[in-house]
Design a protein around this motif. Structure first.
Motif, PDB file in Angstrom:
ATOM      1  N   SER A 124       0.823  -1.210   0.000  1.00  0.00           N
ATOM      2  CA  SER A 124       0.000   0.000   0.000  1.00  0.00           C
ATOM      3  C   SER A 124       0.858   1.261   0.000  1.00  0.00           C
ATOM      4  O   SER A 124       0.519   2.258  -0.654  1.00  0.00           O
ATOM      5  CB  SER A 124      -0.939   0.001   1.207  1.00  0.00           C
ATOM      6  N   SER A 125       1.992   1.237   0.705  1.00  0.00           N
ATOM      7  CA  SER A 125       2.861   2.422   0.765  1.00  0.00           C
ATOM      8  C   SER A 125       3.619   2.653  -0.536  1.00  0.00           C
ATOM      9  O   SER A 125       4.084   3.771  -0.801  1.00  0.00           O
ATOM     10  CB  SER A 125       3.863   2.284   1.921  1.00  0.00           C
ATOM     11  N   ALA A 126       3.761   1.622  -1.356  1.00  0.00           N
ATOM     12  CA  ALA A 126       4.448   1.779  -2.638  1.00  0.00           C
ATOM     13  C   ALA A 126       3.614   2.550  -3.641  1.00  0.00           C
ATOM     14  O   ALA A 126       4.160   3.128  -4.589  1.00  0.00           O
ATOM     15  CB  ALA A 126       4.804   0.404  -3.213  1.00  0.00           C
ATOM     16  N   VAL A 127       2.284   2.558  -3.443  1.00  0.00           N
ATOM     17  CA  VAL A 127       1.404   3.132  -4.463  1.00  0.00           C
ATOM     18  C   VAL A 127       0.527   4.267  -3.932  1.00  0.00           C
ATOM     19  O   VAL A 127       0.389   5.306  -4.582  1.00  0.00           O
ATOM     20  CB  VAL A 127       0.508   2.031  -5.076  1.00  0.00           C
ATOM     21  N   CYS A 128      -0.090   4.076  -2.766  1.00  0.00           N
ATOM     22  CA  CYS A 128      -1.097   5.034  -2.288  1.00  0.00           C
ATOM     23  C   CYS A 128      -0.581   6.474  -2.185  1.00  0.00           C
ATOM     24  O   CYS A 128      -1.256   7.398  -2.667  1.00  0.00           O
ATOM     25  CB  CYS A 128      -1.663   4.575  -0.949  1.00  0.00           C
ATOM     26  N   PRO A 129       0.578   6.748  -1.574  1.00  0.00           N
ATOM     27  CA  PRO A 129       1.051   8.139  -1.521  1.00  0.00           C
ATOM     28  C   PRO A 129       1.251   8.751  -2.902  1.00  0.00           C
ATOM     29  O   PRO A 129       0.943   9.938  -3.112  1.00  0.00           O
ATOM     30  CB  PRO A 129       2.393   8.020  -0.770  1.00  0.00           C
ATOM     31  N   THR A 130       1.724   7.946  -3.859  1.00  0.00           N
ATOM     32  CA  THR A 130       1.928   8.458  -5.219  1.00  0.00           C
ATOM     33  C   THR A 130       0.602   8.793  -5.883  1.00  0.00           C
ATOM     34  O   THR A 130       0.460   9.844  -6.527  1.00  0.00           O
ATOM     35  CB  THR A 130       2.675   7.409  -6.072  1.00  0.00           C
ATOM     36  N   ILE A 131      -0.384   7.909  -5.738  1.00  0.00           N
ATOM     37  CA  ILE A 131      -1.705   8.170  -6.321  1.00  0.00           C
ATOM     38  C   ILE A 131      -2.305   9.434  -5.726  1.00  0.00           C
ATOM     39  O   ILE A 131      -2.848  10.287  -6.448  1.00  0.00           O
ATOM     40  CB  ILE A 131      -2.641   6.967  -6.100  1.00  0.00           C
ATOM     41  N   MET A 132      -2.210   9.579  -4.407  1.00  0.00           N
ATOM     42  CA  MET A 132      -2.776  10.773  -3.767  1.00  0.00           C
ATOM     43  C   MET A 132      -2.072  12.041  -4.244  1.00  0.00           C
ATOM     44  O   MET A 132      -2.703  13.081  -4.431  1.00  0.00           O
ATOM     45  CB  MET A 132      -2.676  10.630  -2.248  1.00  0.00           C
ATOM     46  N   GLN A 133      -0.762  11.957  -4.445  1.00  0.00           N
ATOM     47  CA  GLN A 133      -0.015  13.111  -4.950  1.00  0.00           C
ATOM     48  C   GLN A 133      -0.478  13.498  -6.347  1.00  0.00           C
ATOM     49  O   GLN A 133      -0.726  14.676  -6.634  1.00  0.00           O
ATOM     50  CB  GLN A 133       1.476  12.789  -4.976  1.00  0.00           C
ATOM     51  N   TYR A 134      -0.643  12.504  -7.223  1.00  0.00           N
ATOM     52  CA  TYR A 134      -1.013  12.782  -8.613  1.00  0.00           C
ATOM     53  C   TYR A 134      -2.455  13.256  -8.749  1.00  0.00           C
ATOM     54  O   TYR A 134      -2.800  13.945  -9.694  1.00  0.00           O
ATOM     55  CB  TYR A 134      -0.788  11.544  -9.475  1.00  0.00           C
ATOM     56  N   LEU A 135      -3.312  12.863  -7.802  1.00  0.00           N
ATOM     57  CA  LEU A 135      -4.695  13.320  -7.847  1.00  0.00           C
ATOM     58  C   LEU A 135      -4.805  14.831  -7.628  1.00  0.00           C
ATOM     59  O   LEU A 135      -5.796  15.456  -8.031  1.00  0.00           O
ATOM     60  CB  LEU A 135      -5.521  12.592  -6.788  1.00  0.00           C
ATOM     61  N   LEU A 136      -3.775  15.416  -7.005  1.00  0.00           N
ATOM     62  CA  LEU A 136      -3.805  16.851  -6.701  1.00  0.00           C
ATOM     63  C   LEU A 136      -2.929  17.674  -7.649  1.00  0.00           C
ATOM     64  O   LEU A 136      -2.909  18.891  -7.548  1.00  0.00           O
ATOM     65  CB  LEU A 136      -3.342  17.082  -5.261  1.00  0.00           C
ATOM     66  N   GLU A 137      -2.213  17.013  -8.567  1.00  0.00           N
ATOM     67  CA  GLU A 137      -1.301  17.726  -9.471  1.00  0.00           C
ATOM     68  C   GLU A 137      -1.834  17.732 -10.897  1.00  0.00           C
ATOM     69  O   GLU A 137      -2.556  16.824 -11.311  1.00  0.00           O
ATOM     70  CB  GLU A 137       0.084  17.067  -9.452  1.00  0.00           C
ATOM     71  N   ASP A 138      -1.447  18.764 -11.647  1.00  0.00           N
ATOM     72  CA  ASP A 138      -1.841  18.844 -13.056  1.00  0.00           C
ATOM     73  C   ASP A 138      -1.017  17.885 -13.913  1.00  0.00           C
ATOM     74  O   ASP A 138      -1.551  17.200 -14.786  1.00  0.00           O
ATOM     75  CB  ASP A 138      -1.663  20.280 -13.578  1.00  0.00           C
ATOM     76  N   LEU A 139       0.291  17.841 -13.681  1.00  0.00           N
ATOM     77  CA  LEU A 139       1.179  17.012 -14.479  1.00  0.00           C
ATOM     78  C   LEU A 139       1.593  15.790 -13.660  1.00  0.00           C
ATOM     79  O   LEU A 139       2.170  15.914 -12.580  1.00  0.00           O
ATOM     80  CB  LEU A 139       2.427  17.793 -14.902  1.00  0.00           C
ATOM     81  N   LYS A 140       1.270  14.622 -14.191  1.00  0.00           N
ATOM     82  CA  LYS A 140       1.572  13.365 -13.496  1.00  0.00           C
ATOM     83  C   LYS A 140       2.839  12.760 -14.090  1.00  0.00           C
ATOM     84  O   LYS A 140       2.791  11.875 -14.951  1.00  0.00           O
ATOM     85  CB  LYS A 140       0.423  12.375 -13.629  1.00  0.00           C
ATOM     86  N   SER A 141       3.988  13.239 -13.668  1.00  0.00           N
ATOM     87  CA  SER A 141       5.261  12.765 -14.205  1.00  0.00           C
ATOM     88  C   SER A 141       6.024  11.997 -13.141  1.00  0.00           C
ATOM     89  O   SER A 141       5.885  12.251 -11.937  1.00  0.00           O
ATOM     90  CB  SER A 141       6.099  13.937 -14.697  1.00  0.00           C
ATOM     91  N   ILE A 142       6.837  11.043 -13.599  1.00  0.00           N
ATOM     92  CA  ILE A 142       7.651  10.227 -12.709  1.00  0.00           C
ATOM     93  C   ILE A 142       8.927   9.856 -13.439  1.00  0.00           C
ATOM     94  O   ILE A 142       8.910   9.588 -14.649  1.00  0.00           O
ATOM     95  CB  ILE A 142       6.870   8.965 -12.266  1.00  0.00           C
ATOM     96  N   SER A 143      10.036   9.880 -12.738  1.00  0.00           N
ATOM     97  CA  SER A 143      11.297   9.497 -13.364  1.00  0.00           C
ATOM     98  C   SER A 143      11.317   7.986 -13.597  1.00  0.00           C
ATOM     99  O   SER A 143      10.610   7.235 -12.929  1.00  0.00           O
ATOM    100  CB  SER A 143      12.481   9.902 -12.477  1.00  0.00           C
ATOM    101  N   LEU A 144      12.124   7.563 -14.561  1.00  0.00           N
ATOM    102  CA  LEU A 144      12.218   6.136 -14.854  1.00  0.00           C
ATOM    103  C   LEU A 144      12.725   5.365 -13.634  1.00  0.00           C
ATOM    104  O   LEU A 144      12.250   4.264 -13.342  1.00  0.00           O
ATOM    105  CB  LEU A 144      13.140   5.902 -16.053  1.00  0.00           C
ATOM    106  N   THR A 145      13.675   5.950 -12.906  1.00  0.00           N
ATOM    107  CA  THR A 145      14.203   5.296 -11.708  1.00  0.00           C
ATOM    108  C   THR A 145      13.107   5.085 -10.672  1.00  0.00           C
ATOM    109  O   THR A 145      12.974   3.988 -10.101  1.00  0.00           O
ATOM    110  CB  THR A 145      15.338   6.127 -11.097  1.00  0.00           C
ATOM    111  N   SER A 146      12.306   6.127 -10.431  1.00  0.00           N
ATOM    112  CA  SER A 146      11.206   6.006  -9.467  1.00  0.00           C
ATOM    113  C   SER A 146      10.166   5.005  -9.943  1.00  0.00           C
ATOM    114  O   SER A 146       9.595   4.254  -9.142  1.00  0.00           O
ATOM    115  CB  SER A 146      10.553   7.369  -9.244  1.00  0.00           C
TER     116      SER A 146
END
Length: 311
Positions: free
Chosen positions: A72-94
């Motif tokens: 759950s910690s691998a995904v939920c914080p990221t999903i919550m972050q992207y729900l509030l941002e206009d641009l949903k970008s992530i580095s290849l490493t991340s």
């Protein structure tokens, strides 16, 4: 990692623009994630501090709770972050790290559920030999196997994925998954795809077969037992069986989501993708807390000691 990939940025396009709907989804996921963290930590603390629960089944359950927090910690914080941002970008490493931890969550959960099925098999089919078979050394060995083989295999898979030259930068999903990362390669490699499918077979389908075989043997023994023994076997196996069915259905939903994403509606796709990450880690501690007598007794003792005695 290749130099050409070191600064690569990927875009997740499965999200809509920020608005009332995304804020509502954010709130729901936040509450579920908070409940997941609380329930798993509570279960871990109960098992850790109650010496009567220092048994093989509860040691495996303790590790299942840790695994649920990882997933759950691998995904939920990221999903919550992207729900509030206009641009949903992530580095290849991340993205590779997220994929790695999601795969660790899935493979280790199945491995833990498999050794728990073995523990239930020994408990019901060989009760007189249980303590001589499930020794502390045997439990440590099983846990070593549970973590060592998946981590080694997934580390190798992540390393090979990091070496792929990528020409695409769009992932039409809510979060990174193995097949989506493989599809970013300039040249689609059959070897990489077969490796992902091979890991799925070894760490998901094989445990499924082993668990089914264990319960077939348990069922055969229970049919020939007394009514009292049958009820005891049912109470012993029910939490694990419910947990296993719940996780298998979530895994099946995830496979369908990743294979047929383009043919599903947005609502169905979102539900099937988050179901795999949100539902099992939350329900597993609740199922064991409600259906396992020893845990309920331990919770009652804690409440009487720390709340009612204080009053």
């Amino acid at each position: 990692m290749n130099v050409s990939n070191s600064n690569a940025v990927l875009i997740l396009t499965a999200y809509g623009p920020p608005g009332p709907l995304t804020y509502g989804v954010f709130f729901v996921i936040f509450l579920v994630y908070l409940a997941t963290v609380f329930s798993n930590l509570a279960l871990m603390l109960i098992i850790f501090f109650d010496s009567t629960l220092h048994k093989p089944m509860y040691i495996f359950l303790f590790n299942l709770a840790i695994n649920g927090l990882i997933g759950s910690s691998a995904v939920c914080p990221t999903i919550m972050q992207y729900l509030l941002e206009d641009l949903k970008s992530i580095s290849l490493t991340s993205c590779l790290l997220q994929t790695f931890f999601i795969n660790v969550y899935a493979t280790c959960a199945y491995a833990i559920l498999t050794v728990m099925a073995y523990d239930r098999y020994v408990c019901i089919c060989k009760p007189l030999q249980y303590h001589s078979i499930m020794t502390p050394t045997k439990v440590r060995l099983l846990l070593a196997v549970v973590y060592t083989f998946p981590l080694c295999a997934l580390t190798g898979q992540a390393y090979l994925a990091s070496k792929m030259p990528i020409c695409k930068h769009i992932i039409n999903k809510l979060f990174c998954v193995s097949l989506a990362v493989v599809n970013l390669a300039c040249v689609k490699s059959t070897l990489d795809t077969m490796l992902v499918l091979g890991l799925l077979f070894v760490f998901c389908l094989f445990p499924l077969f082993f668990v089914i075989l264990s319960y077939i043997k348990i069922l055969i023994v229970s049919i020939n037992a007394t009514k009292t023994a049958q009820m005891k076997a049912l109470k012993t196996c029910a939490p694990h069986l419910i947990t296993f069915i719940n996780f298998s259905s979530a895994t099946f939903s995830s496979v369908i989501y990743n294979s047929f994403y383009d043919y599903l509606s947005n609502e169905v796709s979102v539900f099937m993708s988050v179901h795999f990450i949100l539902v099992p880690p939350l329900l597993h501690p609740l199922i064991y807390g409600m259906r396992t007598q020893e845990i309920k007794i331990s919770i009652s003792k804690i409440l009487r000691k720390n709340i009612f005695c204080t009053k």
